[in-house]
Design an enzyme around this catalytic site. Structure first.
Site, PDB file in Angstrom:
ATOM      1  N   GLU A  36     -47.594  17.093 135.716  1.00  0.00           N
ATOM      2  CA  GLU A  36     -46.410  16.430 134.822  1.00  0.00           C
ATOM      3  C   GLU A  36     -46.062  15.334 135.943  1.00  0.00           C
ATOM      4  O   GLU A  36     -45.596  14.730 136.785  1.00  0.00           O
ATOM      5  CB  GLU A  36     -45.078  17.139 134.569  1.00  0.00           C
ATOM      6  CG  GLU A  36     -43.832  16.558 134.170  1.00  0.00           C
ATOM      7  CD  GLU A  36     -42.491  17.659 134.057  1.00  0.00           C
ATOM      8  OE1 GLU A  36     -41.662  17.310 133.946  1.00  0.00           O
ATOM      9  OE2 GLU A  36     -42.559  18.526 134.640  1.00  0.00           O
ATOM     10  N   TYR A 107     -50.184  21.759 131.034  1.00  0.00           N
ATOM     11  CA  TYR A 107     -49.746  21.286 130.948  1.00  0.00           C
ATOM     12  C   TYR A 107     -48.395  22.012 129.880  1.00  0.00           C
ATOM     13  O   TYR A 107     -48.827  20.406 128.752  1.00  0.00           O
ATOM     14  CB  TYR A 107     -48.634  20.318 131.478  1.00  0.00           C
ATOM     15  CG  TYR A 107     -47.308  19.476 131.432  1.00  0.00           C
ATOM     16  CD1 TYR A 107     -46.706  20.790 131.802  1.00  0.00           C
ATOM     17  CD2 TYR A 107     -47.295  18.601 130.591  1.00  0.00           C
ATOM     18  CE1 TYR A 107     -45.273  20.427 132.030  1.00  0.00           C
ATOM     19  CE2 TYR A 107     -45.670  18.295 131.484  1.00  0.00           C
ATOM     20  CZ  TYR A 107     -44.656  19.070 131.877  1.00  0.00           C
ATOM     21  OH  TYR A 107     -43.361  19.062 131.221  1.00  0.00           O
ATOM     22  N   ASP A 150     -49.568  24.613 134.795  1.00  0.00           N
ATOM     23  CA  ASP A 150     -48.239  24.988 134.609  1.00  0.00           C
ATOM     24  C   ASP A 150     -47.871  24.992 132.646  1.00  0.00           C
ATOM     25  O   ASP A 150     -47.764  24.522 132.023  1.00  0.00           O
ATOM     26  CB  ASP A 150     -47.271  23.887 134.379  1.00  0.00           C
ATOM     27  CG  ASP A 150     -46.168  23.998 133.861  1.00  0.00           C
ATOM     28  OD1 ASP A 150     -45.357  25.185 133.908  1.00  0.00           O
ATOM     29  OD2 ASP A 150     -44.694  23.854 134.302  1.00  0.00           O
ATOM     30  N   ASP A 252     -39.488  21.510 141.329  1.00  0.00           N
ATOM     31  CA  ASP A 252     -38.520  22.477 141.234  1.00  0.00           C
ATOM     32  C   ASP A 252     -40.121  23.538 140.851  1.00  0.00           C
ATOM     33  O   ASP A 252     -39.934  24.861 140.466  1.00  0.00           O
ATOM     34  CB  ASP A 252     -37.925  22.658 140.182  1.00  0.00           C
ATOM     35  CG  ASP A 252     -38.787  21.777 138.828  1.00  0.00           C
ATOM     36  OD1 ASP A 252     -39.573  21.691 138.610  1.00  0.00           O
ATOM     37  OD2 ASP A 252     -37.942  22.189 138.024  1.00  0.00           O
ATOM     38  N   HIS A 253     -41.070  23.223 141.180  1.00  0.00           N
ATOM     39  CA  HIS A 253     -42.411  24.456 141.077  1.00  0.00           C
ATOM     40  C   HIS A 253     -42.650  24.464 141.966  1.00  0.00           C
ATOM     41  O   HIS A 253     -43.538  23.258 143.179  1.00  0.00           O
ATOM     42  CB  HIS A 253     -43.311  23.902 139.639  1.00  0.00           C
ATOM     43  CG  HIS A 253     -43.119  23.552 138.554  1.00  0.00           C
ATOM     44  ND1 HIS A 253     -43.592  24.519 137.906  1.00  0.00           N
ATOM     45  CD2 HIS A 253     -42.089  23.043 138.049  1.00  0.00           C
ATOM     46  CE1 HIS A 253     -42.785  24.734 136.628  1.00  0.00           C
ATOM     47  NE2 HIS A 253     -42.502  23.688 136.613  1.00  0.00           N
TER      48      HIS A 253
END
EC number: 3.1.11.2
Length: 262
Positions: A36, A107, A150, A252-253
């Site tokens: 991302e 991703y 991810d 947030d990861h």
């Protein structure tokens, strides 16, 4: 010679370049896979990374969305990418190290909010993406490879904060878990993180919506490190850098690490 690899959904490499540099400075992985990135490749802020010794990059990007990059201290060769489910998204790239190990950086689509492909196009795209990954691994049967990224699915009951409450939440629904399991089995992939840390709750993502993410601890393990069976026993020292979720203006990861003695 051992090498340490990390994977991190950075949620904009340009916005969070200082956090990437902090990680590279403090943790010094040999290889860092980012997801991302939300940037065209020519706009990725490489100067600071190169100043820290990360002179090699293989990446695929697009403006504002998706994007995957592999930063490395070690020489790497670009060995391509695949557009699974024909989405036209920058969601996969692969690079080969000089020791012959191929690193796949993924991703996987998040899948939207409703776990029903009949009413949610994004959920259908996620399942189709995983199906094409599965079919590719069935045909290719990868060797001497590591898959990270991810994957947007927390497969185990202890990969989420509350299994029963999460069963109808995208990322932990039975259909997604089954699809990810079929993808993993197709390549014979070994979950290195859980090989090293087989017991207990383990998370790599905490929502921005939580007022106090750390105290609430309603996490999910969405970020993964897998390896093919021929090198899985060389993987060790897995960990998740939870502290990074608490850095200023964080993703947030949290980054996930593993070391391979190869």
């Amino acid at each position: 010679m051992p090498f340490t690899l990390a994977t991190w959904n950075i949620n904009s490499v340009r916005l969070r370049k200082d956090l990437v540099e902090k990680l590279l400075t403090e943790e010094t992985p040999d290889v860092l896979c980012l997801q991302e990135c939300k940037s065209p490749v020519d706009k990725i802020p490489l100067e600071g990374f190169q100043a820290l010794g990360y002179n090699h990059i293989v990446a695929r990007g697009q403006k504002g969305y998706n994007g995957v990059a592999i930063l490395s201290k070690l020489p790497i060769e670009d060995v391509g990418d695949r557009d699974f489910a024909a989405l036209g998204h920058a969601r996969h790239v692969a690079a080969r190290l000089e020791n012959g190990v191929t690193v796949h950086n993924f991703y996987v689509p998040a899948g939207g909010d409703v776990p029903d492909r009949a009413v949610n196009l994004k959920f259908g795209q996620k399942l189709d993406y995983l199906s094409e990954m599965r079919d590719w691994f069935h045909g290719e049967r990868p060797e001497k490879a590591v898959l990270v990224g991810d994957l947007n699915i927390a497969p185990r009951e202890d990969d989420v904060w509350d299994h029963k409450k999460m069963l109808k939440v995208v990322s932990h629904t039975p259909v997604e878990v089954e699809a990810l399991g079929a993808t993993q089995d197709a390549g014979g992939w070994v979950d290195i993180t859980r090989k090293d840390l087989p017991e207990g709750q383990l998370y790599s993502w905490w929502s921005y919506r939580a007022k106090d993410w750390d105290a609430a601890d309603k996490g999910r393990r969405l970020d993964h490190v897998w390896a093919t069976p021929d090198i899985a026993n060389a993987g060790h020292s897995s960990r998740i850098l939870r502290a990074a979720r608490g850095w200023e203006k964080p993703s947030d990861h949290a980054p996930v690490f593993a070391t391979f003695d190869l």
